[in-house]
Motif scaffolding. Structure first.
Motif, PDB file in Angstrom:
ATOM      1  N   ALA A 193       0.777  -1.227  -0.022  1.00  0.00           N
ATOM      2  CA  ALA A 193       0.098   0.068   0.001  1.00  0.00           C
ATOM      3  C   ALA A 193       0.933   1.064  -0.320  1.00  0.00           C
ATOM      4  N   ALA A 194       1.906   1.170   0.677  1.00  0.00           N
ATOM      5  CA  ALA A 194       2.809   2.382   1.038  1.00  0.00           C
ATOM      6  C   ALA A 194       3.482   2.611  -0.470  1.00  0.00           C
ATOM      7  N   ILE A 195       4.003   1.496  -1.119  1.00  0.00           N
ATOM      8  CA  ILE A 195       4.633   1.710  -2.413  1.00  0.00           C
ATOM      9  C   ILE A 195       3.659   2.266  -3.732  1.00  0.00           C
ATOM     10  N   ALA A 196       2.263   1.619  -3.546  1.00  0.00           N
ATOM     11  CA  ALA A 196       1.369   2.106  -4.463  1.00  0.00           C
ATOM     12  C   ALA A 196       0.904   3.662  -4.177  1.00  0.00           C
ATOM     13  N   HIS A 197       1.415   4.124  -2.954  1.00  0.00           N
ATOM     14  CA  HIS A 197       1.033   5.610  -2.774  1.00  0.00           C
ATOM     15  C   HIS A 197       2.057   6.330  -2.566  1.00  0.00           C
ATOM     16  N   GLY A 198       3.323   6.134  -3.010  1.00  0.00           N
ATOM     17  CA  GLY A 198       4.382   6.968  -3.100  1.00  0.00           C
ATOM     18  C   GLY A 198       5.021   7.265  -1.776  1.00  0.00           C
ATOM     19  N   MET A 199       4.581   6.352  -0.660  1.00  0.00           N
ATOM     20  CA  MET A 199       4.989   6.661   0.721  1.00  0.00           C
ATOM     21  C   MET A 199       6.228   6.173   1.014  1.00  0.00           C
ATOM     22  N   ALA A 200       7.478   6.943   0.562  1.00  0.00           N
ATOM     23  CA  ALA A 200       8.819   6.348   0.862  1.00  0.00           C
ATOM     24  C   ALA A 200       9.465   6.409   2.132  1.00  0.00           C
ATOM     25  N   ASP A 201       8.925   5.969   3.229  1.00  0.00           N
ATOM     26  CA  ASP A 201       9.166   6.327   4.785  1.00  0.00           C
ATOM     27  C   ASP A 201       9.938   5.484   5.443  1.00  0.00           C
ATOM     28  N   ASN A 202      10.466   4.466   4.466  1.00  0.00           N
ATOM     29  CA  ASN A 202      11.591   3.717   5.060  1.00  0.00           C
ATOM     30  C   ASN A 202      12.608   3.274   3.628  1.00  0.00           C
ATOM     31  N   LEU A 203      13.580   2.350   4.288  1.00  0.00           N
ATOM     32  CA  LEU A 203      14.462   2.247   3.057  1.00  0.00           C
ATOM     33  C   LEU A 203      13.782   1.242   2.081  1.00  0.00           C
ATOM     34  N   ILE A 204      13.053   0.224   2.650  1.00  0.00           N
ATOM     35  CA  ILE A 204      12.706  -0.433   1.616  1.00  0.00           C
ATOM     36  C   ILE A 204      11.547  -0.062   0.624  1.00  0.00           C
ATOM     37  N   ARG A 205      10.760   1.010   1.114  1.00  0.00           N
ATOM     38  CA  ARG A 205       9.741   1.760   0.331  1.00  0.00           C
ATOM     39  C   ARG A 205      10.313   2.629  -0.506  1.00  0.00           C
ATOM     40  N   ARG A 206      11.323   3.348  -0.018  1.00  0.00           N
ATOM     41  CA  ARG A 206      12.154   4.030  -0.614  1.00  0.00           C
ATOM     42  C   ARG A 206      12.826   3.480  -2.012  1.00  0.00           C
ATOM     43  N   SER A 207      13.664   2.521  -1.700  1.00  0.00           N
ATOM     44  CA  SER A 207      14.279   1.855  -2.637  1.00  0.00           C
ATOM     45  C   SER A 207      13.258   1.444  -3.673  1.00  0.00           C
ATOM     46  N   ALA A 208      12.059   0.809  -3.584  1.00  0.00           N
ATOM     47  CA  ALA A 208      11.091   0.803  -4.372  1.00  0.00           C
ATOM     48  C   ALA A 208      10.531   1.888  -5.361  1.00  0.00           C
ATOM     49  N   ASP A 209      10.271   2.764  -4.625  1.00  0.00           N
ATOM     50  CA  ASP A 209       9.883   4.149  -5.077  1.00  0.00           C
ATOM     51  C   ASP A 209      10.872   4.631  -6.281  1.00  0.00           C
ATOM     52  N   VAL A 210      12.295   4.376  -5.534  1.00  0.00           N
ATOM     53  CA  VAL A 210      13.178   4.736  -6.727  1.00  0.00           C
ATOM     54  C   VAL A 210      13.381   3.773  -7.987  1.00  0.00           C
ATOM     55  N   CYS A 211      13.118   2.438  -7.727  1.00  0.00           N
ATOM     56  CA  CYS A 211      12.760   1.736  -8.940  1.00  0.00           C
ATOM     57  C   CYS A 211      11.784   2.104  -9.922  1.00  0.00           C
ATOM     58  N   ILE A 212      10.899   2.436  -9.117  1.00  0.00           N
ATOM     59  CA  ILE A 212       9.655   2.785 -10.140  1.00  0.00           C
ATOM     60  C   ILE A 212      10.177   4.215 -10.918  1.00  0.00           C
ATOM     61  N   LYS A 213      10.613   5.196 -10.249  1.00  0.00           N
ATOM     62  CA  LYS A 213      10.876   6.521 -10.934  1.00  0.00           C
ATOM     63  C   LYS A 213      11.990   6.278 -11.789  1.00  0.00           C
ATOM     64  N   GLU A 214      13.196   5.424 -11.646  1.00  0.00           N
ATOM     65  CA  GLU A 214      14.055   5.305 -12.655  1.00  0.00           C
ATOM     66  C   GLU A 214      13.837   4.172 -13.613  1.00  0.00           C
ATOM     67  N   ARG A 215      12.685   3.856 -13.514  1.00  0.00           N
ATOM     68  CA  ARG A 215      11.979   2.452 -14.407  1.00  0.00           C
ATOM     69  C   ARG A 215      13.136   1.282 -14.562  1.00  0.00           C
ATOM     70  N   ARG A 216      13.426   1.090 -13.139  1.00  0.00           N
ATOM     71  CA  ARG A 216      14.187  -0.235 -12.828  1.00  0.00           C
ATOM     72  C   ARG A 216      13.169  -1.453 -12.532  1.00  0.00           C
ATOM     73  N   PRO A 217      13.684  -2.525 -13.028  1.00  0.00           N
ATOM     74  CA  PRO A 217      12.704  -3.563 -12.637  1.00  0.00           C
ATOM     75  C   PRO A 217      12.055  -3.549 -11.008  1.00  0.00           C
ATOM     76  N   LEU A 218      11.011  -4.003 -10.927  1.00  0.00           N
ATOM     77  CA  LEU A 218      10.639  -3.991  -9.246  1.00  0.00           C
ATOM     78  C   LEU A 218       9.536  -5.294  -9.370  1.00  0.00           C
ATOM     79  N   LEU A 219       9.791  -6.032  -8.631  1.00  0.00           N
ATOM     80  CA  LEU A 219       8.920  -7.269  -8.189  1.00  0.00           C
ATOM     81  C   LEU A 219       8.439  -7.259  -7.042  1.00  0.00           C
TER      82      LEU A 219
END
Ligand SMILES: Cc1cc2nc3c(=O)[nH]c(=O)nc-3n(C[C@H](O)[C@H](O)[C@H](O)COP(=O)(O)O)c2cc1C
Length: 199
Positions: free
Chosen positions: A100-126
């Motif tokens: 839910a946090a990732i789906a809403h852009g909530m980058a409030d810890n390192l896991i969520r932020r790293s996923a946010d980075v993958c989405i914005k940098e268009r890197r694979p995220l699973l």
């Protein structure tokens, strides 16, 4: 893609710690630089589910110079920045909270932020989400991320393989993650569907 770039593995507090363990083992066995980040809930669930303690697993993986670990509170780790190159990320298992946090852009810890980075940098995220049953909230969050190109891979067993143990199912998913992130080209022979003779 260069083998020298690391894969990030996020571990969150959904059930299925064994999936994280096997995925990291598989990546390190294939000489893939692997950066692991676990949430505090992940460590609580790990303690419930695993025989090997989380600390012992970190120590064992740290024998490899391809391994790095950051707790999810360490928001200043290199993977928090898009300028740090990686091959992508898998979150295994992925809790509904993190999804839910990732789906809403909530980058409030390192896991969520790293996923946010993958989405914005268009890197694979699973994401390997684990929950049952799924509510409309969970499904809407998954659909939102799938539409952004995120791979949503629930650990649903391929029953047609007649895998006879949890270990075999876990191995199957560790390889599916490897293939999805481009670390391996194909699944090992014994995990490839060959048509009706296998079923
Ligand atoms: C034993 C145990 C099992 C859990 N299993 C799940 C699960 O399968 N899926 C899920 O979404 N949350 C599960 N949770 C709840 C999450 O751990 C909780 O929502 C937590 O806040 C997730 O935080 P994180 O996403 O930062 O790791 C479980 C919690 C415990 C203690």
């Amino acid at each position: 893609m260069s083998n020298a770039l690391p894969i990030i593995i996020g571990i969150t507090g959904a059930s299925g710690s064994v999936l994280a363990k096997k995925t990291i083992d598989t990546l390190l066995e294939s000489s893939t630089p692997t950066i692991v980040c676990a949430s505090s809930a992940a460590r609580i669930v790990w303690q419930e589910e695993m025989d090997e303690s989380f600390g012992a697993a970190i120590e064992r993986w740290s024998d490899s110079n391809l391994f790095q670990y950051h707790p999810s509170q360490q928001i200043n780790a290199p993977i928090a920045s898009g300028s740090f190159p990686t091959r992508g990320m898998a979150i295994v298992p992925c809790s509904m909270a993190t999804l839910a946090a990732i789906a809403h852009g909530m980058a409030d810890n390192l896991i969520r932020r790293s996923a946010d980075v993958c989405i914005k940098e268009r890197r694979p995220l699973l994401l390997m989400p684990r929950e049952t049953p799924l509510s409309a909230i969970h499904l809407e969050n998954m659909a939102k991320l799938a539409n952004l190109g995120v791979t949503i891979m629930p650990p649903d067993p391929p029953f047609y393989f007649k895998l006879s143990s949890v270990d075999q199912i876990v191995e199957y998913f560790a390889y599916r993650i490897s293939v999805a992130l481009g670390v391996s080209e194909t699944l090992p022979d014994h995990l490839q569907y060959r048509g009706p003779e296998d079923i």
